[in-house]
Write an enzyme that holds these catalytic residues in place. Structure first.
Site, short mmCIF file in Angstrom:
data_model
loop_
_atom_site.label_atom_id
_atom_site.label_comp_id
_atom_site.label_asym_id
_atom_site.label_seq_id
_atom_site.Cartn_x
_atom_site.Cartn_y
_atom_site.Cartn_z
N ASP A 45 0.84 -1.19 0.00
CA ASP A 45 0.00 0.00 0.00
C ASP A 45 0.88 1.25 0.00
O ASP A 45 1.64 1.47 0.94
CB ASP A 45 -0.90 -0.01 1.24
CG ASP A 45 -2.02 1.03 1.19
OD1 ASP A 45 -1.94 1.94 0.35
OD2 ASP A 45 -2.97 0.92 1.99
N CYS A 85 -6.72 4.48 -2.46
CA CYS A 85 -6.87 3.10 -1.97
C CYS A 85 -8.06 2.33 -2.53
O CYS A 85 -7.92 1.42 -3.34
CB CYS A 85 -6.92 3.10 -0.45
SG CYS A 85 -5.45 3.83 0.32
N HIS A 135 -10.87 -2.80 2.46
CA HIS A 135 -11.25 -1.42 2.11
C HIS A 135 -12.29 -1.33 1.00
O HIS A 135 -12.29 -0.37 0.20
CB HIS A 135 -10.01 -0.61 1.73
CG HIS A 135 -10.14 0.85 2.08
ND1 HIS A 135 -9.12 1.76 1.95
CD2 HIS A 135 -11.19 1.56 2.57
CE1 HIS A 135 -9.51 2.96 2.34
NE2 HIS A 135 -10.77 2.86 2.73
#
Length: 494
Positions: A45, A85, A135
């Site tokens: 990430d 994200c 997410h």
């Protein structure tokens, strides 16, 4: 000499601290050859493409990824179509563009109806697993925008993944918690990257005689920048780090401190990655396993004076992408120069897996090009931000944009018109904006036409952010919708 010595020490450190894979894993000697390739997809990430040893960075320590790159396809221009994200994850899992699946803003729920990687591989008889950050469950309209981050993801929202060790979102990487298949809460002991990797190795070992598809989604090197284990922090002296030339002088001390912490996270991930690859190799299934390493977006790290993502500059949009599949792609390193976008990842993996590509997928399947040993047939890939939010909300200078990233150029326009034009070959740090420069009028028109053609193909009218928020019945989070008065006037918004 000092740099060489530090790298040597780092290499010795990893060798001494790496478990011997042969002592833990038994090679499968059944003799039965599995025709379907396995898939192991490792996602970091906020790891930008520039911070890799194999990419020419001599100060970051990534020995395991560097070794892996010597056996892999290396994508020089892997581009995060929407560099933030949740939108990246939704586009990767569905093979669709953000305005199709509707996740162009963090913490919004991916529709249950979306056809995803997990469901496609599961329907082909694969064992499926997901570990780490998800997410994509989001929150419902009217709830606190971050309310879903600490809740379990319901079984019907897991999009085809059965083995499940997941947290919706966390940026606390030490003793963090997660939920299993039964929604039971557990703790990753220590730095979560390491036990998550052990969980992945366990899943692979248990399923080594049948086809499996696994996504391992790490949290680091996403901020907070200073929470990696001490042994990795000690590998970097902030005062000795060299910065990119586009970091403003007044921010360089801060940038070096941030970069040292970021590097510590990255090297810890590299260490875990090496353990996973050695385990996979020792099980005797590496030849028929598609292994992918990438990141969902980059981090500005104070280039241009800002942190994190959403921006259209290379530090934000350009991510590492390595693909190893010895059975069909060989074991020799090869650079792929033409751009590949986020929606292209799923169809390309399906093509390499000999799985039919569903009609819902919008990205390009580049598997034939890769199997032929050629570059991919891409003239450029879209970059976009339909709605700026959070750290780049309107009041902080955020703006809607659409752009095109080719093998050489970056061209971007906002709602007012042409905004950015860079020649990334002669200006790799994007310091010289060529927009409306008479000398490059022809080039700008060519790129504008290419961008418009791709928008037309997507039926993207490039409307103001409010349009898309209303279309999907979303609410802005906190102060994201507050626009400065001059923004309203410049863009003639009501």
């Amino acid at each position: 000499m000092m740099s060489f010595f530090l790298n040597l020490l780092a290499t010795v450190f990893f060798c001494l601290n790496s478990d011997s894979p042969d002592s833990q894993y038994v090679t499968d000697s059944s003799g039965a050859e599995q025709s379907k390739p396995n898939l192991v997809f490792i996602l970091a990430d906020q790891w930008r493409a520039q911070e890799m040893g194999y990419a020419g960075n001599t100060q970051i320590k990534t020995p395991n990824l560097d070794q892996f790159a010597q056996e892999s396809l290396i994508f020089q221009n892997s581009i995060a179509t929407l560099p933030v994200c949740a939108p990246w994850r939704a586009s990767f899992l569905t093979g669709q563009y953000p305005l199709t699946h509707g996740i162009f803003y963090n913490d919004k729920p991916l529709p249950n109806e979306a056809l995803t990687l997990g469901e496609i591989y599961k329907n082909e008889g694969y064992q499926t697993g997901y570990i780490g950050k998800w997410h994509l469950n989001g929150h419902q309209r009217g709830e606190d925008p971050f309310s879903g981050r600490d809740k379990p993801v319901p079984a019907d929202r897991r999009q085809g993944f059965d083995y499940w060790k997941v947290r919706e979102v966390t940026h606390n990487y030490n003793n963090s918690f997660y939920f299993d298949e039964k929604d039971e809460k557990h703790t990753w002991q220590g730095y979560d990257v390491f036990p998550q990797t052990d969980s992945a190795i366990s899943f692979i070992s248990k399923n080594r005689t049948r086809p499996f598809a696994l996504v391992l989604s790490y949290g680091p090197p996403h901020d907070p920048y200073f929470s990696a284990p001490d042994e990795f922090k000690k590998l970097y002296n902030a005062s000795q780090l060299t910065l990119r030339p586009n970091v403003p002088e007044e921010l360089q001390d801060s940038a070096r401190r941030v970069l040292a912490g970021y590097y510590a996270h990255a090297t810890a991930v590299d260490y875990a990655f090496g353990k996973l690859i050695r385990a996979l190799d020792s099980l005797g299934i590496a030849d028929n396993t598609l292994v992918v390493f990438t990141s969902e977006h980059g981090d500005m790290l104070l280039s241009k004076g800002v942190l994190k993502k959403q921006r259209p500059w290379d530090e934000s949009i350009q991510v590492p992408l390595l693909i190893r599949y010895p059975k069909k792609l060989g074991s020799t390193s090869r650079w792929i120069k033409n751009p590949i976008g986020t929606p292209d990842l799923l169809p390309t993996l399906l093509g390499l897996s000999d799985i039919p590509i569903p009609k819902t997928i919008e990205g390009n399947d580049f598997s034939d090009d890769l199997l032929k040993g050629s570059d991919i047939s891409s003239d450029g890939t879209l970059i976009m931000l339909p709605v700026p939010f959070h750290e780049w909300q309107f009041s902080n200078g955020g703006r809607e944009y659409r752009g095109i990233r080719t093998v050489r150029y970056t061209y971007v326009r906002d709602l007012q018109g042409p905004w950015l034009l860079y020649d990334n070959q002669t200006d790799p740090y994007q310091l010289n904006n060529l927009v409306d420069n008479p000398q490059f009028k022809g080039l700008q028109l060519e790129l504008e036409n290419l961008l418009q053609a791709k928008l037309d193909e997507r039926k993207d009218q490039f409307l103001p952010a409010d349009h898309y928020m209303s279309q999907w019945n979303y609410l802005y989070d906190r102060t994201d919708s507050i626009r400065p008065q001059d923004y309203l006037m410049r863009n003639r918004l009501p």
